[in-house]
Design an enzyme around this catalytic site. Structure first.
Site, PDB file in Angstrom:
ATOM      1  N   ARG A  92       0.657  -1.179  -0.035  1.00  0.00           N
ATOM      2  CA  ARG A  92      -0.015  -0.035  -0.071  1.00  0.00           C
ATOM      3  C   ARG A  92       0.914   1.178   0.177  1.00  0.00           C
ATOM      4  NH1 ARG A  92      -5.139   2.019  -0.704  1.00  0.00           N
ATOM      5  NH2 ARG A  92      -5.644   3.800   0.767  1.00  0.00           N
ATOM      6  N   ARG A 121      -9.541  -0.202   0.740  1.00  0.00           N
ATOM      7  CA  ARG A 121      -8.634   0.684   0.551  1.00  0.00           C
ATOM      8  C   ARG A 121      -8.336   1.389  -0.614  1.00  0.00           C
ATOM      9  NH1 ARG A 121      -3.542  -2.015   3.715  1.00  0.00           N
ATOM     10  NH2 ARG A 121      -3.654   0.099   4.616  1.00  0.00           N
ATOM     11  N   PRO A 122      -9.245   2.310  -1.045  1.00  0.00           N
ATOM     12  CA  PRO A 122      -9.207   3.022  -2.369  1.00  0.00           C
ATOM     13  C   PRO A 122      -8.314   4.057  -2.304  1.00  0.00           C
ATOM     14  CG  PRO A 122     -11.261   3.808  -1.090  1.00  0.00           C
ATOM     15  CD  PRO A 122     -10.706   2.852  -0.326  1.00  0.00           C
ATOM     16  N   ILE A 123      -7.929   4.853  -3.346  1.00  0.00           N
ATOM     17  CA  ILE A 123      -6.984   5.852  -3.512  1.00  0.00           C
ATOM     18  C   ILE A 123      -7.645   7.290  -3.890  1.00  0.00           C
ATOM     19  CG2 ILE A 123      -4.869   4.680  -3.509  1.00  0.00           C
ATOM     20  CD1 ILE A 123      -4.832   5.232  -6.515  1.00  0.00           C
ATOM     21  N   ASP A 305      -4.580  -1.053  13.826  1.00  0.00           N
ATOM     22  CA  ASP A 305      -3.709  -2.313  13.708  1.00  0.00           C
ATOM     23  C   ASP A 305      -3.525  -3.097  14.881  1.00  0.00           C
ATOM     24  OD1 ASP A 305      -3.199  -1.239  11.015  1.00  0.00           O
ATOM     25  OD2 ASP A 305      -1.128  -0.162  11.707  1.00  0.00           O
TER      26      ASP A 305
HETATM   27  C1  UD1 Z   1      -2.286   3.557   6.984  1.00  0.00           C
HETATM   28  C2  UD1 Z   1      -1.548   2.515   7.803  1.00  0.00           C
HETATM   29  C3  UD1 Z   1      -2.157   1.315   8.532  1.00  0.00           C
HETATM   30  C4  UD1 Z   1      -3.182   1.697   9.259  1.00  0.00           C
HETATM   31  C5  UD1 Z   1      -4.061   2.901   8.805  1.00  0.00           C
HETATM   32  C6  UD1 Z   1      -5.200   3.386   9.684  1.00  0.00           C
HETATM   33  C7  UD1 Z   1       0.669   2.841   6.624  1.00  0.00           C
HETATM   34  C8  UD1 Z   1       1.665   2.309   5.649  1.00  0.00           C
HETATM   35  N1  UD1 Z   1      -0.414   2.199   6.797  1.00  0.00           N
HETATM   36  O1  UD1 Z   1      -2.917   2.922   6.333  1.00  0.00           O
HETATM   37  O2  UD1 Z   1      -1.184   0.552   8.923  1.00  0.00           O
HETATM   38  O3  UD1 Z   1      -4.053   0.628   9.658  1.00  0.00           O
HETATM   39  O4  UD1 Z   1      -3.256   3.787   8.458  1.00  0.00           O
HETATM   40  O5  UD1 Z   1      -4.322   3.825  10.854  1.00  0.00           O
HETATM   41  O6  UD1 Z   1       1.065   3.743   7.310  1.00  0.00           O
HETATM   42  N2  UD1 Z   1      -9.728   5.581   2.430  1.00  0.00           N
HETATM   43  C9  UD1 Z   1     -10.718   5.921   1.389  1.00  0.00           C
HETATM   44  N3  UD1 Z   1      -9.929   6.562   0.315  1.00  0.00           N
HETATM   45  C10 UD1 Z   1      -8.553   6.781   0.088  1.00  0.00           C
HETATM   46  C11 UD1 Z   1      -7.813   6.389   1.402  1.00  0.00           C
HETATM   47  C12 UD1 Z   1      -8.313   5.930   2.586  1.00  0.00           C
HETATM   48  O7  UD1 Z   1     -11.865   5.869   1.424  1.00  0.00           O
HETATM   49  O8  UD1 Z   1      -8.110   7.425  -0.813  1.00  0.00           O
HETATM   50  C13 UD1 Z   1     -10.366   5.044   3.600  1.00  0.00           C
HETATM   51  C14 UD1 Z   1      -9.799   3.682   3.997  1.00  0.00           C
HETATM   52  O9  UD1 Z   1     -10.433   2.810   3.149  1.00  0.00           O
HETATM   53  C15 UD1 Z   1     -10.015   3.566   5.199  1.00  0.00           C
HETATM   54  C16 UD1 Z   1      -9.982   4.839   5.729  1.00  0.00           C
HETATM   55  O10 UD1 Z   1      -9.965   5.689   4.847  1.00  0.00           O
HETATM   56  O11 UD1 Z   1     -11.457   2.956   5.491  1.00  0.00           O
HETATM   57  C17 UD1 Z   1      -8.543   4.994   6.547  1.00  0.00           C
HETATM   58  O12 UD1 Z   1      -7.443   4.634   5.577  1.00  0.00           O
HETATM   59  P1  UD1 Z   1      -6.053   5.266   5.575  1.00  0.00           P
HETATM   60  O13 UD1 Z   1      -5.817   6.041   6.827  1.00  0.00           O
HETATM   61  O14 UD1 Z   1      -5.670   6.036   4.344  1.00  0.00           O
HETATM   62  O15 UD1 Z   1      -4.876   4.069   5.821  1.00  0.00           O
HETATM   63  P2  UD1 Z   1      -3.726   3.852   5.036  1.00  0.00           P
HETATM   64  O16 UD1 Z   1      -3.031   5.035   4.912  1.00  0.00           O
HETATM   65  O17 UD1 Z   1      -3.904   3.041   3.903  1.00  0.00           O
END
Ligand code: UD1
Length: 417
Positions: A92, A121-123, A305
């Site tokens: 990721r 996990r979308p972006i 986590d």
């Molecule tokens: C990071 C951590 C991961 C941790 C998470 C939450 C790293 C490498 N990983 O993951 O270990 O579990 O934070 O503390 O640092 N979302 C969307 N669209 C997006 C991005 C996120 O909808 O473009 C949603 C995700 O699906 C999720 C929420 O936002 O439900 C939080 O995700 P996010 O904080 O972005 O997690 P990561 O950065 O992937």
């Protein structure tokens, strides 16, 4: 492939040093890409995610070397703007390179990033924010191309406090023209570390640690030497292990200030915690209290986590515990594996788990399906009577430098075979 074998059912006694943080070092490696100079990163954990990031940086022309726990990143030359293959799709954090590449060379084509199978996990948040900064993005089926002539500072309000999106925006904003105001930014300690790294390198960022970040772009950045903080989730994993097995352990260099929510939970379960400058001492009885209700939250709340490690520990607690997962929608994948070991857990939808404590778990073969869930199965193995075999250890090695060494330091009977 070799598996992790644990002969469990005994209390943990001993001390172990906590490695550098995975979620802190990966964004720092991306940040080093912004700096046309050489950076040295100390206390770098030797884990496979770091290795994959190293491969990605080397692939575009950087010279990244790791000697022991010191990583040198020479990003004076960037030759490529395409990132594809397993190093991108398997992790990721490769998405961090989006903001960094746009900041440095203004273009990147990359496969969609992968990572743990813990939800959608979308972006979209990353892409939408960068579009607001003037980036044009062409999305195709398996990859996308992002391009920008000049990144423009602007006001961005994140609809969700995403850790990764916050990091990406910060990376792009330090290279942008003008001021970027990021509202509803994530406040996780790894973001503070990233901002401090960039600030030491010459960036101007205000509001560090808060939910509004103000970034003045365009300041020249120079190479620095920087120490990665210890890994709060690795420390939390061992904390939950001793909560599961009972015993007395010392976690040297544990990042205490970042672990308040976990320490509070451990105390509620009955642990005796002693904090010193050197680390955390935990005394726990195998006979622990259940938690009537706990939900995962953004920092400073209880981290998602740590949810699986906590669930493993609670599987033998006295009474009924309820855990609600509020961050990811598919993060209860270890339930079936824990049930195989004798745990009594019922899922209510995909967001809530009810755990009825049993007297003991029984060792058997279980399969890791993702990083923290895999570590939680090792915890369960330490708790269980008889032998537990945890397969798919490569998931665990994404984030734990040498989990067997650490558990051996804590007195566990554990080996790879
Ligand atoms: C990071 C951590 C991961 C941790 C998470 C939450 C790293 C490498 N990983 O993951 O270990 O579990 O934070 O503390 O640092 N979302 C969307 N669209 C997006 C991005 C996120 O909808 O473009 C949603 C995700 O699906 C999720 C929420 O936002 O439900 C939080 O995700 P996010 O904080 O972005 O997690 P990561 O950065 O992937």
């Amino acid at each position: 492939m070799d598996a992790i074998h644990i002969r469990g059912g005994k209390a943990l006694f001993g001390e172990t040093r906590i490695q550098g943080s995975k979620n802190a070092v990966l964004p720092l490696m991306a940040a080093a890409l912004l700096i046309e100079d050489v950076c040295m990163i100390e206390n770098c954990p030797c884990i496979s995610d770091v290795y994959h990031m190293q491969q990605l940086l080397n692939g575009i022309g950087c010279k990244v070397k790791c000697t022991g726990h010191v990583m040198t990143i020479d990003a004076r030359n960037i030759e490529e703007d395409i990132m594809a293959g397993e190093n991108v799709t398997g992790m990721r954090s490769s998405i961090m390179l989006l903001g960094a590449m746009l900041g440095r060379v203004g273009t990147i084509t990359m496969d969609y990033p992968g990572g743990c199978v813990i939800g959608e996990r979308p972006i979209d948040l990353h892409l939408n924010a960068l579009r607001k900064m003037g980036v044009s993005i062409l999305e195709k089926e398996s990859c996308f191309t992002a391009k920008v002539r000049t990144l423009e500072g602007t006001v961005i309000r994140l609809p969700i406090s995403s850790v990764g999106a916050t990091e990406n925006i910060v990376l792009a904003a330090v290279m942008a023209k003008g001021v970027t105001v990021l509202q509803n930014a994530a406040k996780e300690p790894e973001i503070v570390t990233l901002c401090e790294f960039l600030r030491e390198a010459g960036a101007v960022i205000e509001g560090i640690g808060g939910s509004s970040l103000i970034i003045q772009g365009g300041h020249a950045l120079h190479g620095i030497r920087f120490r990665v903080p210890s890994d709060r989730i690795v420390a939390g994993t061992y904390l939950m292990s001793v909560m599961g097995t009972g015993g007395h352990i010392f976690l040297e260099d544990a990042p205490i200030a970042q672990m308040r929510s976990m320490l509070k939970v451990a105390e509620e379960m009955g642990a005796e915690i002693d904090i010193s400058r050197e680390g955390i001492s935990v005394i726990a009885d195998a006979d622990k209290r259940a938690l009537s209700y706990l939900k995962t939250e953004v920092y400073p709340g209880f981290p998602t986590d740590m949810q699986s490690p906590l669930m493993a520990a609670l599987s033998t607690a006295r009474g009924v515990s309820v855990i609600e997962e509020t961050i990811f929608e598919n993060r209860f994948r270890i339930v079936d594996q824990l049930k195989k070991m004798g745990a009594c857990i019922e899922l209510q939808g995909n967001r809530q788990a009810v755990i009825v404590g049993v007297d003991s778990l029984l060792g058997c073969e279980v399969a890791a399906e993702e990083l923290r869930g895999g570590a939680a199965l090792v915890i369960a193995g330490c708790m269980a009577l008889g032998e537990t075999v945890v397969t798919n250890r490569h998931f665990i090695e994404r984030g734990y430098e040498d989990i067997c060494r650490d558990y051996q330091n804590l007195g566990a009977d554990i080996y790879i075979g």
